[in-house]
Write an enzyme that holds these catalytic residues in place. Structure first.
Site, short mmCIF file in Angstrom:
data_model
loop_
_atom_site.label_atom_id
_atom_site.label_comp_id
_atom_site.label_asym_id
_atom_site.label_seq_id
_atom_site.Cartn_x
_atom_site.Cartn_y
_atom_site.Cartn_z
N SER A 1 -0.24 -10.10 -0.77
CA SER A 1 0.39 -8.04 -0.84
C SER A 1 0.64 -8.03 0.14
O SER A 1 0.39 -6.51 1.00
CB SER A 1 -0.79 -8.05 -1.27
OG SER A 1 -2.59 -9.10 -0.68
N LYS B 1 0.58 -1.02 -0.17
CA LYS B 1 -0.11 -0.45 0.05
C LYS B 1 0.71 1.71 -0.07
O LYS B 1 0.62 2.23 -0.45
CB LYS B 1 -1.02 0.18 1.19
CG LYS B 1 -1.83 -1.05 0.85
CD LYS B 1 -3.31 -1.05 -0.23
CE LYS B 1 -3.89 0.05 0.49
NZ LYS B 1 -5.07 -0.01 -0.53
C1 LIG Z 1 -2.77 -6.55 2.35
C2 LIG Z 1 -3.90 -6.22 1.41
N1 LIG Z 1 -4.18 -7.10 0.34
C3 LIG Z 1 -4.81 -6.58 -1.37
C4 LIG Z 1 -5.73 -5.23 -1.13
C5 LIG Z 1 -6.76 -4.75 -1.63
O1 LIG Z 1 -5.94 -3.74 -2.52
P1 LIG Z 1 -6.88 -2.72 -3.07
O2 LIG Z 1 -8.49 -2.31 -2.06
O3 LIG Z 1 -6.20 -2.08 -4.12
O4 LIG Z 1 -8.26 -3.95 -4.05
C6 LIG Z 1 -5.60 -4.85 0.23
C7 LIG Z 1 -6.22 -3.24 0.56
O5 LIG Z 1 -5.57 -2.68 1.92
C8 LIG Z 1 -3.84 -5.49 1.77
O6 LIG Z 1 -4.12 -4.11 2.45
#
Ligand SMILES: Cc1ncc(COP(=O)(O)O)c(C=O)c1O
Length: 610
Positions: free
Chosen positions: A413, A159
Site C-alpha cells: 500500500s 491514499k
Molecule cells: C501505506 C498505508 N497503508 C495502509 C494504510 C491504512 O489505510 P486506512 O487508514 O484506510 O485503513 C495507510 C493509511 O494512511 C497507509 O498510509
C-alpha cells in the site's frame, strides 16, 4: 548520572523541524516564546462565508475552548489495551458477528458504494496499479502470491484515490473556499496532489514532530503546511476548527463514504485484473478506509473471495473493535508502522467492516521487517512498514493454515519509507523470517570456557556476539546466530545444554532487541533499580521535562535510546527508587504524561543485567 542534569546538547531524539513564525494563527494556549519554536504557519486568506464543511463522524472529538482555541475532547469510547486481544500470527481472528443475513443486507446504500466505485474519477490522478506475481514468495509458500502495487502510485501510496474521489465531487464554490486536512503522512500528499489537480487551495495541518522530508514533499506539491500541535489529535483539532472558521472542506483520512469509495477502486481493479479463482485479498488496516472500500466492492461482485484485514499486533484497533462488536479506543498504539498507527477506527469504516470483512490477522514488527526484505528481493522496491503489512499477513496466514495452490492478493500500500527506519528493518528482517535467533548462554568464568562454547556452537554462523567479564563465577554471553533449519538451532541448544551451559532463546523479546543487546557489558547490581520503557515525544525539551520530573530526587542509573525513525523515542531508563517511594514515583510518572511501562521484573533484564 550527572550528565543528564545539564541542558542537553540536542541529542538525536530531540531533533525537530526548523520552525518559523510567519503569521498569527495560533492556539491561544501557546506562549509567544514557544510559538516561534513550535509552529510554522503559512496561512492562506480565509475565502468566504460559512458553508457547511464536510466533517467526519469523529467531529465530536473536537471542542472549542472558551478562548477560541482548540482542544481535543476525550473520546467516550471504551479504552482497551492492544494486549487484551492477541492470537497467533496468521490466525484469522476478530471474525465479526454479522448483524444481518451473512452481511448482505445491513449496510445501507450498498449499491451506492458499488456504483460510485465503478464511476469514480480517481484515474484523473491515480494509475491502475499493476497486479504482479511475487515469484520467489509464491514458490516458497506454495501459493500464487499477487502483489497489488499501490506503492507505484504517484506520491507512492493509494491514499490519493480517496482524497481525490471526495474532492472531485465538491462544488465549484466549495473548491474555491479550499480544503484542509490533518495528517503526518500519506493522506497529506494525497490531498495536496488532488488539490493541485483540481486547482484548489489546500491547507495541511501536521504535528510539529513531522520530519522535514515529509512536510517538504507536501509543500512541494503546492499545499500550505501548518506545523501545529504535538500529536496527530491536536493537528486534527486545529484543522477541524479552521475548516469551520474559513468554510474550508475538511478531507478526512478514512471515515467518509467518498474517501472509502475512492479506496474501493483498488478492489474493482483486483477483480478485473485477477485471472482465475481468488482465495483472499489481504489489506492493511489503519482507520479502515482501504479495507472498507475494497470489501464494499469485492463482497458485492465476488462474495466468495475473502477480504482479510492485517494489523500490527500493537496497533489492533480494528481487530479489537470487531471483537467487542463496537468501536473501542486503544490506550496506546505501536508506532512502527506509522501509516496504520490509529487508536480508533472510523464509524462508517467500522460498520462496513463488521458486515463485510472476514476477520483480521495480526503480525509482529519482525514479520513486517521480513516482508520489507521479501519485497526488496522480489522487486527491488522498498516498502514502508504499513505498505508491507498485508504481505506479512498473507504469508503468516498461508503458513498457519497450511494453504496450498491458491491465488492470494496482498496490497503493497505504500513506499514512503522513513530512511532512518531502514536500520531497524535490516536488523530485524532475518529474525522475522526465523533465519536469525538471539540467544544468551551462561558460561563458567574460567579459562577455556569460551573455547568450549565456540566448539559447541560449531557450524552455526554467529552474527552478533557480546561478552564482558562481570563476576568471578558466571559469565553471560549474548549472541545471534543465523538459522537455516529450526532443527539446527535445536541441535545446538541441546549440545550446549548437555555440557551444562544454560541457554535462553531471547528472540521474541523486544526489550532485548531494542535495548538490552546494546547494554551488555555494563552489568552492575544497582540497588533499588526500577526499570521503565518510556516513549518520549520527539520535541524540544522532552528530555528536560523528564529529568525535571525525577531528578535530583532519584538517581538515574541507566539510560538507553536508539533512533528507530519512529514518531516517539523509545527510551529505556533505570531509576533508583526506594520501596517506600514507589507510590510517589508512579504518581510522578503518570503526571509526566509520557507513555511508559515498568519492566523491572522482566526475566531477560534479570538475566542480562544482574
Ligand atoms: C501505506 C498505508 N497503508 C495502509 C494504510 C491504512 O489505510 P486506512 O487508514 O484506510 O485503513 C495507510 C493509511 O494512511 C497507509 O498510509
Amino acid at each position: 548520572m550527572e550528565g543528564l542534569r545539564l541542558a542537553p546538547p540536542q541529542p538525536t531524539l530531540l531533533h525537530r523541524t526548523e520552525t518559523v513564525l510567519r503569521t498569527s494563527f495560533i492556539g491561544p494556549h501557546f506562549t509567544k516564546k514557544c510559538i516561534a519554536h513550535r509552529i510554522r504557519v503559512s496561512v492562506s486568506k480565509p475565502t468566504a462565508e460559512v458553508s457547511s464543511p464536510t466533517l467526519t463522524s469523529s467531529e465530536d472529538t473536537v471542542a472549542s475552548s472558551p478562548s477560541q482555541g482548540f482542544v481535543v475532547a476525550p473520546s467516550d469510547r471504551p479504552r482497551v489495551s492492544a494486549n487484551s486481544l492477541q492470537y497467533p500470527s496468521g490466525y484469522l481472528g476478530a471474525v465479526p458477528e454479522r448483524s444481518v443475513d451473512e452481511g448482505k443486507g445491513d449496510v445501507k446504500n450498498a449499491m451506492e458504494y458499488l456504483t460510485n466505485i465503478l464511476s469514480s474519477k480517481v484515474y484523473d490522478v491515480a494509475i491502475e496499479s499493476p497486479l504482479q506475481l511475487a515469484t520467489k514468495l509464491s514458490e516458497r509458500l506454495g501459493n500464487q502470491v499477487w502483489l497489488k502495487r499501490e506503492d507505484l502510485q504517484p506520491v507512492f501510496s493509494f491514499k490519493l484515490r480517496g482524497a481525490y474521489n471526495m474532492m472531485a465531487k465538491l462544488t465549484k464554490e466549495q473548491l474555491e473556499k479550499g480544503v484542509i486536512c490533518s495528517s503526518a503522512g500519506n493522506h497529506a500528499q494525497g490531498v495536496a496532489l488532488a488539490a493541485k489537480k483540481l486547482g484548489c487551495n489546500a491547507v495541511i495541518a501536521m504535528p510539529v514532530t513531522t520530519p522535514e522530508i515529509k512536510w517538504q514533499s507536501v509543500e512541494r506539491l503546492g499545499a500550505t503546511v501548518v506545523l501545529v500541535g504535538d500529536s496527530y489529535d491536536e493537528a486534527q483539532a486545529y484543522a477541524k476548527k479552521r475548516a469551520k472558521e474559513e468554510s474550508r472542506t475538511f478531507i478526512p483520512p478514512f471515515d467518509h463514504p467518498d474517501v472509502i469509495m475512492g479506496q474501493g477502486t483498488v478492489g474493482m481493479e483486483i477483480v478485473r485484473q485477477m485471472q482465475g479463482p481468488l482465495h483472499a485479498i489481504f489489506v492493511p488496516v489503519g482507520g479502515g478506509g482501504l479495507i472498507a472500500g475494497i470489501a464494499a466492492y469485492v463482497k458485492r461482485v465476488s462474495p466468495e473471495v475473502k477480504v482479510i484485514g492485517v494489523e500490527p499486533s500493537d496497533a489492533n484497533a480494528m481487530a479489537l473493535s470487531l471483537h467487542h462488536g463496537e468501536r473501542v479506543m486503544l490506550d496506546k498504539v505501536g508506532g512502527f508502522a506509522d501509516g496504520v498507527a490509529v487508536k480508533e477506527v472510523g464509524e462508517e469504516t467500522f460498520c462496513l467492516c463488521r458486515e463485510l470483512v472476514d476477520g483480521v490477522v495480526l503480525v509482529s514488527r519482525d514479520a513486517i521487517c521480513a516482508s520489507i526484505k521479501d519485497m526488496f528481493e522480489e522487486k527491488r522496491s522498498i516498502l514502508e512498514p504499513a505498505g508491507a503489512l498485508a504481505l506479512a499477513g498473507a504469508e503468516a496466514y498461508c503458513k498457519y493454515y497450511g494453504l496450498k495452490g491458491k491465488n492470494i492478493v496482498a496490497i503493497t500500500s505504500g513506499a514512503n519509507m522513513n530512511f532512518d527506519k531502514l536500520r531497524v528493518v535490516t536488523e530485524l528482517a532475518n529474525v522475522g523470517r526465523k533465519q536469525e535467533a538471539v540467544l544468551a548462554t551462561i558460561l563458567a568464568e574460567k579459562p577455556g570456557s569460551f573455547k568450549q562454547f565456540c566448539e559447541l556452537v560449531g557450524p552455526m554462523n554467529i552474527t552478533e556476539f557480546k561478552y564482558r567479564c562481570s563476576s568471578d563465577k558466571a559469565a553471560v554471553v549474548l549472541y545471534s546466530v543465523g538459522v537455516h533449519m529450526v532443527s539446527d538451532l535445536e541441535a545446538m541448544r541441546q549440545r550446549l545444554e548437555s555440557s551444562q551451559l544454560r541457554t535462553y532463546n531471547l528472540t521474541a523479546s523486544d526489550l532485548v532487541k531494542d535495548h538490552l543487546r546494546y547494554l551488555m557489558g555494563g552489568r552492575l547490581n544497582v540497588e533499588n533499580e526500577v526499570l521503565c520503557r518510556f516513549v518520549f515525544p520527539e520535541r524540544p525539551g522532552a528530555l528536560m521535562k523528564f529529568l525535571d520530573t525525577f531528578s535530583p530526587q532519584w538517581n538515574i542509573s541507566l539510560f538507553h535510546y536508539r533512533g528507530q525513525g519512529e514518531t516517539g523515542a523509545n527510551v529505556l531508563v533505570g531509576i533508583q527508587v526506594g520501596k517506600s517511594e514507589m507510590e510517589e514515583f508512579i504518581q510522578r510518572s503518570e503526571s509526566l504524561g509520557y507513555e511508559y511501562v515498568l519492566v523491572t521484573n522482566d526475566s531477560n533484564f534479570q538475566l542480562l543485567m544482574h
